[in-house]
Design an enzyme around this catalytic site. Structure first.
Site, PDB file in Angstrom:
ATOM      1  N   ARG A  58      12.682  18.824  28.377  1.00  0.00           N
ATOM      2  CA  ARG A  58      11.555  18.741  27.449  1.00  0.00           C
ATOM      3  C   ARG A  58      10.238  18.795  28.230  1.00  0.00           C
ATOM      4  O   ARG A  58      10.236  18.719  29.450  1.00  0.00           O
ATOM      5  CB  ARG A  58      11.621  17.459  26.624  1.00  0.00           C
ATOM      6  N   CYS A  83       2.983  24.702  29.791  1.00  0.00           N
ATOM      7  CA  CYS A  83       1.725  24.718  30.536  1.00  0.00           C
ATOM      8  C   CYS A  83       0.603  24.473  29.534  1.00  0.00           C
ATOM      9  O   CYS A  83       0.531  25.170  28.520  1.00  0.00           O
ATOM     10  CB  CYS A  83       1.557  26.082  31.197  1.00  0.00           C
ATOM     11  N   ASN A 114       4.221  14.438  22.354  1.00  0.00           N
ATOM     12  CA  ASN A 114       4.861  13.197  22.780  1.00  0.00           C
ATOM     13  C   ASN A 114       4.512  12.904  24.234  1.00  0.00           C
ATOM     14  O   ASN A 114       4.697  13.760  25.094  1.00  0.00           O
ATOM     15  CB  ASN A 114       6.391  13.306  22.663  1.00  0.00           C
ATOM     16  N   GLU A 115       3.989  11.715  24.477  1.00  0.00           N
ATOM     17  CA  GLU A 115       3.707  11.260  25.852  1.00  0.00           C
ATOM     18  C   GLU A 115       3.151  12.378  26.734  1.00  0.00           C
ATOM     19  O   GLU A 115       3.769  12.766  27.741  1.00  0.00           O
ATOM     20  CB  GLU A 115       4.961  10.664  26.492  1.00  0.00           C
ATOM     21  N   CYS A 158      -0.261  21.223  35.867  1.00  0.00           N
ATOM     22  CA  CYS A 158       0.355  22.535  36.068  1.00  0.00           C
ATOM     23  C   CYS A 158      -0.549  23.319  37.016  1.00  0.00           C
ATOM     24  O   CYS A 158      -1.773  23.144  37.005  1.00  0.00           O
ATOM     25  CB  CYS A 158       0.488  23.244  34.721  1.00  0.00           C
ATOM     26  N   CYS A 169      -0.274  26.839  37.551  1.00  0.00           N
ATOM     27  CA  CYS A 169       0.025  28.265  37.369  1.00  0.00           C
ATOM     28  C   CYS A 169      -1.248  29.112  37.303  1.00  0.00           C
ATOM     29  O   CYS A 169      -2.366  28.587  37.356  1.00  0.00           O
ATOM     30  CB  CYS A 169       0.853  28.458  36.102  1.00  0.00           C
ATOM     31  N   GLU A 224       6.631   2.815  20.932  1.00  0.00           N
ATOM     32  CA  GLU A 224       8.026   2.742  21.373  1.00  0.00           C
ATOM     33  C   GLU A 224       8.208   1.505  22.231  1.00  0.00           C
ATOM     34  O   GLU A 224       7.351   1.195  23.059  1.00  0.00           O
ATOM     35  CB  GLU A 224       8.387   3.943  22.264  1.00  0.00           C
ATOM     36  N   LYS A 255      22.082   9.116  25.991  1.00  0.00           N
ATOM     37  CA  LYS A 255      23.188   8.528  25.213  1.00  0.00           C
ATOM     38  C   LYS A 255      23.452   7.074  25.586  1.00  0.00           C
ATOM     39  O   LYS A 255      24.042   6.335  24.804  1.00  0.00           O
ATOM     40  CB  LYS A 255      24.447   9.375  25.314  1.00  0.00           C
ATOM     41  N   PHE A 256      22.990   6.640  26.777  1.00  0.00           N
ATOM     42  CA  PHE A 256      23.163   5.232  27.121  1.00  0.00           C
ATOM     43  C   PHE A 256      21.877   4.420  26.980  1.00  0.00           C
ATOM     44  O   PHE A 256      21.805   3.272  27.406  1.00  0.00           O
ATOM     45  CB  PHE A 256      23.764   5.094  28.523  1.00  0.00           C
TER      46      PHE A 256
HETATM   47  C1  GAL Z   1       9.833   7.758  26.141  1.00  0.00           C
HETATM   48  C2  GAL Z   1       9.901   8.985  25.256  1.00  0.00           C
HETATM   49  C3  GAL Z   1      11.055   8.925  24.282  1.00  0.00           C
HETATM   50  C4  GAL Z   1      12.302   8.476  24.980  1.00  0.00           C
HETATM   51  C5  GAL Z   1      12.061   7.139  25.629  1.00  0.00           C
HETATM   52  C6  GAL Z   1      13.254   6.567  26.315  1.00  0.00           C
HETATM   53  O1  GAL Z   1       9.196   8.036  27.330  1.00  0.00           O
HETATM   54  O2  GAL Z   1       8.696   9.145  24.553  1.00  0.00           O
HETATM   55  O3  GAL Z   1      11.233  10.200  23.720  1.00  0.00           O
HETATM   56  O4  GAL Z   1      12.661   9.426  25.924  1.00  0.00           O
HETATM   57  O5  GAL Z   1      11.051   7.285  26.583  1.00  0.00           O
HETATM   58  O6  GAL Z   1      12.945   5.353  26.946  1.00  0.00           O
HETATM   59 ZN    ZN Z   2      -0.379  26.215  33.810  1.00  0.00          ZN
END
Ligand code: GAL
Ligand code: ZN
Length: 686
Positions: free
Chosen positions: A125, A129, A163-164, A172, A174, A318, A367-368
């Protein structure tokens, strides 16, 4: 027992009410990873756990746009409807953090390039750029489709852009970025002459004759120019901000009534969050402290996030309900820790906490990672039960505390540009870590239970009586005057070593350190001495409340006084007897200077004295390990959060007849016992 502090005038709301009018409680919900037959069960469990919002669609681009200009929103339609049916709001992701594989093949320039010149691949993910025109155009188109489609949907409550930003790819290097960097520089400097001058390109023959010669600070045999590096950090922070705005503008045009945010990341050096904050409607961040992170540092992050929009309640977008999956080892959270961390967020001004994630993935890299609903799917699991209890408690607290503020009259000065500049290597020492030093001065205020705001050079400082500015190496134009004004008007200021050294281009200001701060501090630094690990000294204070001998580390300086008074001196080395702590009376106030880094017990005593001088009292006095914070509602009602971060029971005494315990409402006074890792929320009786 001191009386509660008077209300501060420093943090007046910019908006009359809270953005949401309630406390948000939710999770990242990724139902596309599961058969739709499970969604009803998710709704049942969400209601049971007390959730009122979920973040959805964060990584769904490939699902929504399976081929060029071919959109399929059918699954998202069903999800939005299902949420609306169950009264759960959507924090709707714009899904632009993971461009689909087909798009990266179609437009390879979307993929970012590292400093070493490697093009990163898709397949995880954040492989974009920020200056790829193809990426920006495709992202904008997707966002327009989303906004038009859901603008009147009853579930839509908040936009979650991308996201973040910067998490995996903070910069980047480039060719797209090189081109955009040149026009950014042209705007900033106008002429190449000016650029050569401010970057000091006479050094090592780096002079540029054409704009095209300028490239990002890619891998070079020796260190690239500090001026170039500093500008590249500025440029990258603003390039990523442009990506955010590329989407936010469309969202605001189509859905002006829906607030827009993105999730920040705690102590994140690459992005200047002070520069970003005015462009967000609500500040949200992801709270993933390590087991070893002290509660004071988590509190510091909350105070920073709350301060970014002048005290407006922020949001924890989060947090992990249990272990994460991305540290080398990922132990469970112990019972009680989750409630403590969640209520700490509220205590320090947040209006909601959300989890990553709702249902634990069965496939993929996470997954964990823990989730509210774990692999076994049971509502009897310990973590689910804790989440459910917190949900019930938040529901009761919401009508009382949502929208209330955390007044503060002490402030810590933080400047991202200074962070970037001071940690450039080779500097005088690789042991200068700006964030850690900020925390070293935040910590004593925290442990004294004195509320703190975090301010930038551009913030409005009105209403603060104490300002602490550690390691202010880079001085932006006008900052020295602003500091002078603050002290002259009666403020108490503490500045520490290696300050006032360079201008905004990282060029040393000649004629004696600390340059523009000399007048205010009443001294000159004739030499600074960055110590290696095994070097130390002792700070000696002969008289007064701070009397004693204190170990100090990291740094020493040789000071010559020009009006300041020495309060403490170095005990040894070639500057034995020379001043290490000074005070200068300036106008109505006082400017203190510390020429070294003393041990924590001294900093606590020093800050305690500065608070007394500035007339700042603790919210309440409490034993060590107990955090106290106060929120004040618009109608003047005060709420106190007492958080026991220790693993022992502690006792503290409350003034008689002063408080009601929430949510039950019974009178709390006299000796109060706080169980290990527990929290008490009290309302002040009028
Ligand atoms: C954050 C991210 C989420 C998930 C989470 C796991 O950095 O925004 O998508 O990956 O960490 O801790
Ligand atoms: Zn770039």
């Amino acid at each position: 027992m001191s009386s509660p502090m008077p209300s501060a005038t420093s943090q007046q709301p910019e908006r009359p009410t809270a953005l949401f009018g309630t406390l948000l409680y939710g999770a990242d919900y990724n139902p596309e990873q599961w058969p739709e037959s499970l969604w009803q069960e998710d709704m049942r469990l969400m209601k049971l756990a007390g959730l009122n919002m979920v973040s959805i669609n964060i990584f769904s681009w490939a699902l929504l746009e399976p081929a060029l200009d071919h959109y399929d929103f059918s699954q998202l339609d069903r999800l939005m409807d299902l949420l609306a049916e169950h009264g759960i709001a959507a924090d709707l992701g714009t899904a632009t953090a993971a461009p689909p594989p087909w798009m990266c093949r179609e437009y390879p320039d979307i993929l970012p390039v590292t400093r070493e010149g490697l093009r990163l691949s898709y397949g995880s993910r954040q492989h974009f750029c920020p200056n790829s025109k193809n990426y920006r155009r495709e992202a904008a188109e997707l966002v327009r489709q989303l906004a038009l489609r859901y603008r009147r949907h009853p579930a839509l409550r908040l936009w979650h852009v991308n996201n973040e930003y910067g998490c995996h790819v903070p910069a980047c290097y480039c060719d797209n970025c090189a081109v955009a960097f040149r026009s950014w520089l042209q705007q900033r400097y106008g002429s190449l002459e000016t650029l050569n001058e401010v970057w000091g390109t006479a050094f090592w023959g780096q002079r540029y004759g054409h704009w095209e010669e300028i490239i990002p600070p890619r891998l070079t045999p020796a260190q690239p120019s500090p001026g170039l590096c500093l500008d590249y950090q500025r440029f990258m922070s603003s390039s990523l901000l442009e990506c955010f705005l590329n989407e936010a503008r469309i969202l605001r045009e189509i859905t002006p009534h829906v607030p827009v945010t993105t999730n920040f990341m705690a102590a994140f050096k690459p992005l200047d969050y002070f520069a970003w904050a005015p462009h967000l409607d609500v500040i949200a961040f992801d709270n993933y402290p390590a087991r070893s992170t002290p509660p004071s540092e988590i509190a510091f992050v909350h105070d920073l996030m709350r301060s970014l929009r002048n005290g407006q309640p922020h949001l924890v977008m989060e947090q992990a309900p249990g272990p994460v999956n991305w540290r080398p080892q990922n132990p469970q959270r112990r019972p009680g820790e989750l409630r403590l961390q969640s209520l700490q967020a509220l205590a320090r001004g947040a209006d909601g906490v959300m989890y990553f994630q709702w249902r634990q993935s069965r496939a993929g890299a996470e997954k964990f990672h823990s989730a509210v609903v774990s692999h076994d799917g049971s509502e009897q699991a310990r973590v689910f039960r804790e989440v459910e209890e917190i949900g019930a408690e938040l529901k009761q607290l919401a009508p009382l505390i949502a929208g209330s503020r955390v007044p503060a009259q002490a402030a810590l000065l933080m400047d991202w540009e200074n962070w970037w500049a001071v940690e450039y290597q080779p500097g005088p020492s690789d042991r200068l870590h700006y964030w850690d030093l900020l925390h070293a001065y935040y910590q004593p205020l925290y442990s004294l239970n004195v509320p703190v705001a975090v301010v930038s050079p551009d913030s409005n400082w009105q209403g603060y009586r104490l300002l602490v500015a550690p390691l202010l190496y880079l001085l932006r134009p006008g900052l020295a005057q602003k500091l002078e004004h603050f002290v002259a008007a009666g403020g108490t200021l503490l500045i520490t070593f290696f300050s006032g050294i360079v201008d905004a281009y990282d060029r040393v200001v000649t004629g004696g350190y600390p340059a523009e701060l000399r007048r205010l501090l009443g001294l000159r630094v004739s030499e600074f001495d960055p110590w290696s690990e095994e070097m130390s000294n002792t700070l000696v204070i002969e008289e007064g409340a701070l009397q004693g001998r204190y170990a100090c580390s990291l740094w020493g300086e040789v000071l010559e006084l020009e009006g300041a008074q020495a309060l403490g001196r170095f005990a040894s080395d070639y500057y034995a007897g020379s001043p290490a702590l000074t005070v200068h009376h300036f106008g109505q106030g006082r400017a203190y200077y510390l020429a070294t880094q003393p041990e924590a017990p001294f900093l606590r005593r020093l800050l305690q004295q500065l608070c007394q001088e500035a007339g700042l009292a603790p919210v309440l006095e409490a034993p060590a390990g107990v955090e106290i914070s106060r929120r004040v509602a618009a109608d003047g009602r005060s709420f106190y959060f007492l958080l026991n971060h220790t693993r022992q029971e502690v006792t503290l005494s409350l003034p008689a007849g002063h408080f009601r315990r929430l949510p039950e409402g019974e009178i709390a006074s006299g000796q109060q016992r706080l169980a290990p890792l527990s929290v008490l929320v009290l309302q002040e009786r009028n």
